[in-house]
Design a protein around this motif. Structure first.
Motif, PDB file in Angstrom:
ATOM      1  N   ALA A 147       0.838  -1.205   0.000  1.00  0.00           N
ATOM      2  CA  ALA A 147       0.000   0.000   0.000  1.00  0.00           C
ATOM      3  C   ALA A 147       0.872   1.253   0.000  1.00  0.00           C
ATOM      4  N   GLY A 148       0.428   2.252  -0.747  1.00  0.00           N
ATOM      5  CA  GLY A 148       1.156   3.512  -0.808  1.00  0.00           C
ATOM      6  C   GLY A 148       0.711   4.502   0.239  1.00  0.00           C
ATOM      7  N   GLY A 149      -0.370   4.183   0.946  1.00  0.00           N
ATOM      8  CA  GLY A 149      -0.861   5.088   1.974  1.00  0.00           C
ATOM      9  C   GLY A 149      -1.763   4.362   2.933  1.00  0.00           C
ATOM     10  N   TYR A 150      -1.948   4.955   4.124  1.00  0.00           N
ATOM     11  CA  TYR A 150      -2.772   4.325   5.160  1.00  0.00           C
ATOM     12  C   TYR A 150      -3.444   5.420   5.966  1.00  0.00           C
ATOM     13  N   LEU A 151      -4.768   5.459   5.915  1.00  0.00           N
ATOM     14  CA  LEU A 151      -5.546   6.407   6.700  1.00  0.00           C
ATOM     15  C   LEU A 151      -6.607   5.647   7.478  1.00  0.00           C
ATOM     16  N   VAL A 152      -6.970   6.197   8.628  1.00  0.00           N
ATOM     17  CA  VAL A 152      -8.034   5.612   9.436  1.00  0.00           C
ATOM     18  C   VAL A 152      -9.337   6.328   9.114  1.00  0.00           C
ATOM     19  N   LYS A 153     -10.419   5.549   8.988  1.00  0.00           N
ATOM     20  CA  LYS A 153     -11.734   6.143   8.732  1.00  0.00           C
ATOM     21  C   LYS A 153     -12.036   7.174   9.816  1.00  0.00           C
ATOM     22  N   GLY A 154     -12.583   8.268   9.394  1.00  0.00           N
ATOM     23  CA  GLY A 154     -12.786   9.381  10.298  1.00  0.00           C
ATOM     24  C   GLY A 154     -11.819  10.513  10.007  1.00  0.00           C
ATOM     25  N   ALA A 155     -10.857  10.264   9.111  1.00  0.00           N
ATOM     26  CA  ALA A 155      -9.941  11.325   8.694  1.00  0.00           C
ATOM     27  C   ALA A 155     -10.735  12.440   8.016  1.00  0.00           C
ATOM     28  N   ALA A 156     -10.260  13.665   8.145  1.00  0.00           N
ATOM     29  CA  ALA A 156     -10.940  14.819   7.563  1.00  0.00           C
ATOM     30  C   ALA A 156     -10.947  14.736   6.041  1.00  0.00           C
ATOM     31  N   ARG A 157     -11.954  15.362   5.433  1.00  0.00           N
ATOM     32  CA  ARG A 157     -12.091  15.340   3.966  1.00  0.00           C
ATOM     33  C   ARG A 157     -10.815  15.818   3.292  1.00  0.00           C
ATOM     34  N   ASP A 158     -10.242  16.918   3.754  1.00  0.00           N
ATOM     35  CA  ASP A 158      -9.036  17.450   3.119  1.00  0.00           C
ATOM     36  C   ASP A 158      -7.865  16.479   3.227  1.00  0.00           C
ATOM     37  N   GLU A 159      -7.791  15.769   4.348  1.00  0.00           N
ATOM     38  CA  GLU A 159      -6.715  14.786   4.523  1.00  0.00           C
ATOM     39  C   GLU A 159      -6.891  13.632   3.545  1.00  0.00           C
ATOM     40  N   VAL A 160      -8.137  13.190   3.355  1.00  0.00           N
ATOM     41  CA  VAL A 160      -8.402  12.106   2.412  1.00  0.00           C
ATOM     42  C   VAL A 160      -8.090  12.551   0.983  1.00  0.00           C
TER      43      VAL A 160
END
Length: 227
Positions: free
Chosen positions: A106-119
């Protein structure tokens, strides 16, 4: 497909089994004007066909799918379509999932709940070939990669005792119960008890599943330690 700026829109495939979450994510992505969701997929089994058909610029991947792990789906994408990057977007915020996703490609990893701009930033960055693991994630990832063997197991499987981590590490190295017992100066019955506890704590049913979980986070890559 052209975005509002006149340039080609980023083509995204979303892999997630929750319809409401997919709808919200699609709305957030497409509201940016330069991103188009070309397909939504609910299962790991459907991912290869969707990627082959749509040739997206990025796949946004959940890890927990009804028919398997998003890790396996990520590996399949990297193996079959290495030019298609994967951004993991999941509820799992544990060190084991983070390290396993990175090792899967994976090239990236975010947790659900991250802000729209971060996504949006993560989608654009990973689609362009960059890496995004989040400000709070990078120090954890660095520490995980610096750790190895039993020490790494302690971090990514905190529910296990030190001895269970040792046993799991040796399991991942391909050792049977007798060799593990000799290595750790334990009775074979004690080793079997430890393995039973490992199965219960990791929610796996077989030795192969336990080994797979361990190898997902990098255990078993080195030769067994010598005493």
């Amino acid at each position: 497909m052209v975005g509002e700026s006149g340039s080609a829109a980023l083509r995204i495939v979303i892999v997630d089994d929750h319809p409401l979450f997919r709808a919200g994510l699609r709305a957030a992505l497409e509201s940016a004007g330069d991103i188009a969701v070309v397909a939504e997929v609910e299962t790991a089994a459907a991912v290869p066909a969707a990627v082959a058909e749509h040739r997206p610029d990025l796949v946004v991947m959940d890890l927990n799918l009804p028919d398997g792990s998003g890790l396996e789906a990520t590996r399949a994408i990297i193996a079959d379509s290495p030019s298609v990057p994967v951004l993991v977007l999941t509820m799992s915020d544990d060190d084991g999932s983070l390290l396993a996703a990175m090792r899967a490609g994976a090239g990236g990893y975010l947790v659900k709940g991250a802000a729209r701009d971060e996504v949006l930033h993560a989608v654009r960055t990973v689609a362009a070939g960059g890496a995004v693991f989040g400000a709070q994630t990078v120090p954890r990832l660095t520490a995980l990669l610096a750790g190895g063997g039993r020490r790494g197991a302690e971090r990514v499987f905190p529910e296990l005792t030190d001895r269970e981590c040792e046993v799991l590490d040796l399991l991942a190295r391909g050792m049977d119960n007798r060799r593990i017992a000799r290595r750790l100066f334990l009775a074979e019955k004690t080793v079997r008890n430890h393995i039973t506890h490992i199965f219960e704590k990791l929610h796996v049913g077989t030795r192969a599943e336990a080994v797979a979980r361990a190898r997902d986070v990098g255990l078993g890559a080195d030769p067994p330690p010598e005493h």
